[in-house]
Design a protein around this motif. Sequence first.
Motif, PDB file in Angstrom:
ATOM      1  N   LEU A   1       0.859  -1.070  -0.062  1.00 44.90           N
ATOM      2  CA  LEU A   1      -0.020   0.107  -0.053  1.00 44.90           C
ATOM      3  C   LEU A   1       0.874   1.255   0.119  1.00 44.90           C
ATOM      4  O   LEU A   1       1.714   1.170   0.728  1.00 44.90           O
ATOM      5  N   THR A   2       0.278   2.177  -0.833  1.00 44.97           N
ATOM      6  CA  THR A   2       1.107   3.591  -0.892  1.00 44.97           C
ATOM      7  C   THR A   2       0.198   4.515  -0.245  1.00 44.97           C
ATOM      8  O   THR A   2      -0.969   4.713  -0.792  1.00 44.97           O
ATOM      9  N   PRO A   3       0.698   5.426   0.536  1.00 40.92           N
ATOM     10  CA  PRO A   3      -0.183   6.340   1.318  1.00 40.92           C
ATOM     11  C   PRO A   3      -0.472   7.683   0.230  1.00 40.92           C
ATOM     12  O   PRO A   3       0.400   7.626  -0.546  1.00 40.92           O
ATOM     13  N   ALA A   4      -1.831   7.888   0.277  1.00 47.55           N
ATOM     14  CA  ALA A   4      -2.044   8.893  -0.728  1.00 47.55           C
ATOM     15  C   ALA A   4      -1.682  10.294  -0.256  1.00 47.55           C
ATOM     16  O   ALA A   4      -1.279  11.218  -1.011  1.00 47.55           O
ATOM     17  N   TRP A   5      -1.656  10.574   1.128  1.00 48.84           N
ATOM     18  CA  TRP A   5      -1.389  11.558   1.738  1.00 48.84           C
ATOM     19  C   TRP A   5      -1.135  11.557   3.151  1.00 48.84           C
ATOM     20  O   TRP A   5      -1.571  10.602   3.788  1.00 48.84           O
ATOM     21  N   THR A   6      -0.488  12.268   3.839  1.00 45.62           N
ATOM     22  CA  THR A   6      -0.269  12.286   5.432  1.00 45.62           C
ATOM     23  C   THR A   6      -0.531  13.531   5.949  1.00 45.62           C
ATOM     24  O   THR A   6      -0.659  14.838   5.500  1.00 45.62           O
ATOM     25  N   SER A   7      -1.072  13.755   7.103  1.00 43.24           N
ATOM     26  CA  SER A   7      -1.560  14.779   7.866  1.00 43.24           C
ATOM     27  C   SER A   7      -0.338  15.607   8.741  1.00 43.24           C
ATOM     28  O   SER A   7       0.973  15.251   8.110  1.00 43.24           O
ATOM     29  N   ASP A   8      -0.674  16.709   8.898  1.00 46.21           N
ATOM     30  CA  ASP A   8       0.454  17.672   9.772  1.00 46.21           C
ATOM     31  C   ASP A   8       0.701  16.601  10.911  1.00 46.21           C
ATOM     32  O   ASP A   8       0.276  15.779  11.133  1.00 46.21           O
ATOM     33  N   ALA A   9       1.854  16.816  11.595  1.00 54.92           N
ATOM     34  CA  ALA A   9       2.438  16.283  12.699  1.00 54.92           C
ATOM     35  C   ALA A   9       1.657  16.673  13.868  1.00 54.92           C
ATOM     36  O   ALA A   9       1.487  17.666  14.207  1.00 54.92           O
ATOM     37  N   LEU A  10       0.674  15.390  14.307  1.00 56.40           N
ATOM     38  CA  LEU A  10      -0.295  15.877  15.377  1.00 56.40           C
ATOM     39  C   LEU A  10       0.437  14.955  16.471  1.00 56.40           C
ATOM     40  O   LEU A  10       0.921  13.706  16.527  1.00 56.40           O
ATOM     41  N   ALA A  11       0.439  15.506  17.697  1.00 55.52           N
ATOM     42  CA  ALA A  11       0.889  14.765  18.850  1.00 55.52           C
ATOM     43  C   ALA A  11       0.011  14.055  19.360  1.00 55.52           C
ATOM     44  O   ALA A  11      -1.353  14.310  19.613  1.00 55.52           O
ATOM     45  N   ALA A  12       0.227  12.660  19.595  1.00 60.53           N
ATOM     46  CA  ALA A  12      -0.732  11.663  20.149  1.00 60.53           C
ATOM     47  C   ALA A  12      -2.205  11.720  19.608  1.00 60.53           C
ATOM     48  O   ALA A  12      -2.952  12.017  20.273  1.00 60.53           O
ATOM     49  N   PRO A  13      -2.296  11.612  18.186  1.00 63.03           N
ATOM     50  CA  PRO A  13      -3.784  11.938  17.772  1.00 63.03           C
ATOM     51  C   PRO A  13      -4.839  10.728  18.264  1.00 63.03           C
ATOM     52  O   PRO A  13      -4.189   9.609  18.190  1.00 63.03           O
ATOM     53  N   ALA A  14      -6.103  11.198  18.206  1.00 61.41           N
ATOM     54  CA  ALA A  14      -7.224  10.392  18.571  1.00 61.41           C
ATOM     55  C   ALA A  14      -7.407   9.791  17.137  1.00 61.41           C
ATOM     56  O   ALA A  14      -6.940  10.009  16.210  1.00 61.41           O
ATOM     57  N   THR A  15      -8.530   8.781  17.343  1.00 61.00           N
ATOM     58  CA  THR A  15      -8.652   7.910  16.077  1.00 61.00           C
ATOM     59  C   THR A  15      -9.545   9.027  15.414  1.00 61.00           C
ATOM     60  O   THR A  15     -10.340   9.721  15.987  1.00 61.00           O
ATOM     61  N   PRO A  16      -9.333   9.043  13.866  1.00 60.14           N
ATOM     62  CA  PRO A  16      -9.829  10.332  13.053  1.00 60.14           C
ATOM     63  C   PRO A  16     -11.458   9.877  12.883  1.00 60.14           C
ATOM     64  O   PRO A  16     -11.935   8.741  13.154  1.00 60.14           O
ATOM     65  N   LEU A  17     -12.189  10.938  12.798  1.00 55.69           N
ATOM     66  CA  LEU A  17     -13.611  10.691  12.329  1.00 55.69           C
ATOM     67  C   LEU A  17     -13.851  11.334  10.936  1.00 55.69           C
ATOM     68  O   LEU A  17     -13.274  12.400  10.610  1.00 55.69           O
ATOM     69  N   ILE A  18     -14.388  10.649  10.046  1.00 54.09           N
ATOM     70  CA  ILE A  18     -14.591  10.835   8.483  1.00 54.09           C
ATOM     71  C   ILE A  18     -16.283  11.010   8.496  1.00 54.09           C
ATOM     72  O   ILE A  18     -16.899  10.196   8.685  1.00 54.09           O
ATOM     73  N   VAL A  19     -16.378  12.530   7.809  1.00 58.05           N
ATOM     74  CA  VAL A  19     -17.858  12.778   7.959  1.00 58.05           C
ATOM     75  C   VAL A  19     -17.865  13.287   6.313  1.00 58.05           C
ATOM     76  O   VAL A  19     -17.431  14.367   6.225  1.00 58.05           O
ATOM     77  N   ASN A  20     -18.598  12.473   5.617  1.00 58.36           N
ATOM     78  CA  ASN A  20     -18.842  13.379   4.112  1.00 58.36           C
ATOM     79  C   ASN A  20     -17.429  13.697   3.490  1.00 58.36           C
ATOM     80  O   ASN A  20     -17.250  14.586   2.769  1.00 58.36           O
ATOM     81  N   GLY A  21     -16.629  12.916   3.557  1.00 58.70           N
ATOM     82  CA  GLY A  21     -15.512  12.790   3.017  1.00 58.70           C
ATOM     83  C   GLY A  21     -14.219  13.809   3.390  1.00 58.70           C
ATOM     84  O   GLY A  21     -13.206  14.005   3.005  1.00 58.70           O
ATOM     85  N   VAL A  22     -14.792  14.556   4.676  1.00 58.02           N
ATOM     86  CA  VAL A  22     -13.720  15.239   5.558  1.00 58.02           C
ATOM     87  C   VAL A  22     -13.481  14.436   6.544  1.00 58.02           C
ATOM     88  O   VAL A  22     -14.157  13.781   7.321  1.00 58.02           O
ATOM     89  N   VAL A  23     -12.010  14.524   6.971  1.00 53.46           N
ATOM     90  CA  VAL A  23     -11.151  13.713   7.887  1.00 53.46           C
ATOM     91  C   VAL A  23     -10.962  14.611   9.120  1.00 53.46           C
ATOM     92  O   VAL A  23     -10.293  15.904   8.824  1.00 53.46           O
ATOM     93  N   PHE A  24     -11.568  14.460  10.167  1.00 52.50           N
ATOM     94  CA  PHE A  24     -11.407  15.168  11.452  1.00 52.50           C
ATOM     95  C   PHE A  24     -10.567  14.721  12.428  1.00 52.50           C
ATOM     96  O   PHE A  24     -10.636  13.322  12.588  1.00 52.50           O
ATOM     97  N   ALA A  25      -9.434  15.186  12.506  1.00 50.10           N
ATOM     98  CA  ALA A  25      -8.065  14.524  13.451  1.00 50.10           C
ATOM     99  C   ALA A  25      -8.160  15.399  14.503  1.00 50.10           C
ATOM    100  O   ALA A  25      -7.933  16.727  14.542  1.00 50.10           O
TER     101      ALA A  25
END
Length: 90
Positions: A1-25
Amino acid sequence: LTPAWTSDALAAPATPLIVNGVVFALSPGRAGVGATLHAYDGITGRRLWTSGRAMAAPASPGSLWSGTGQVYVGTDDGTLYAFGFDDERW
């Protein structure tokens, strides 16, 4: 698998939430540092929005959820934050 993108560096992120194609981290914060909520385009990874310093306390574990056009975050000081989003647009 190849990642499509990565987020900013987040300190100890919680499990993300996806709503209508938007990723909330959620970066939950720590003692003396408030939580920060980020929204990313789920396809491109482009950051759409961030809560900045709106939350003064760290997030409580498992406190990220959504409903009726809102994303909610509960913090350790007992505050519930509700961030609105246009769910028809995304």
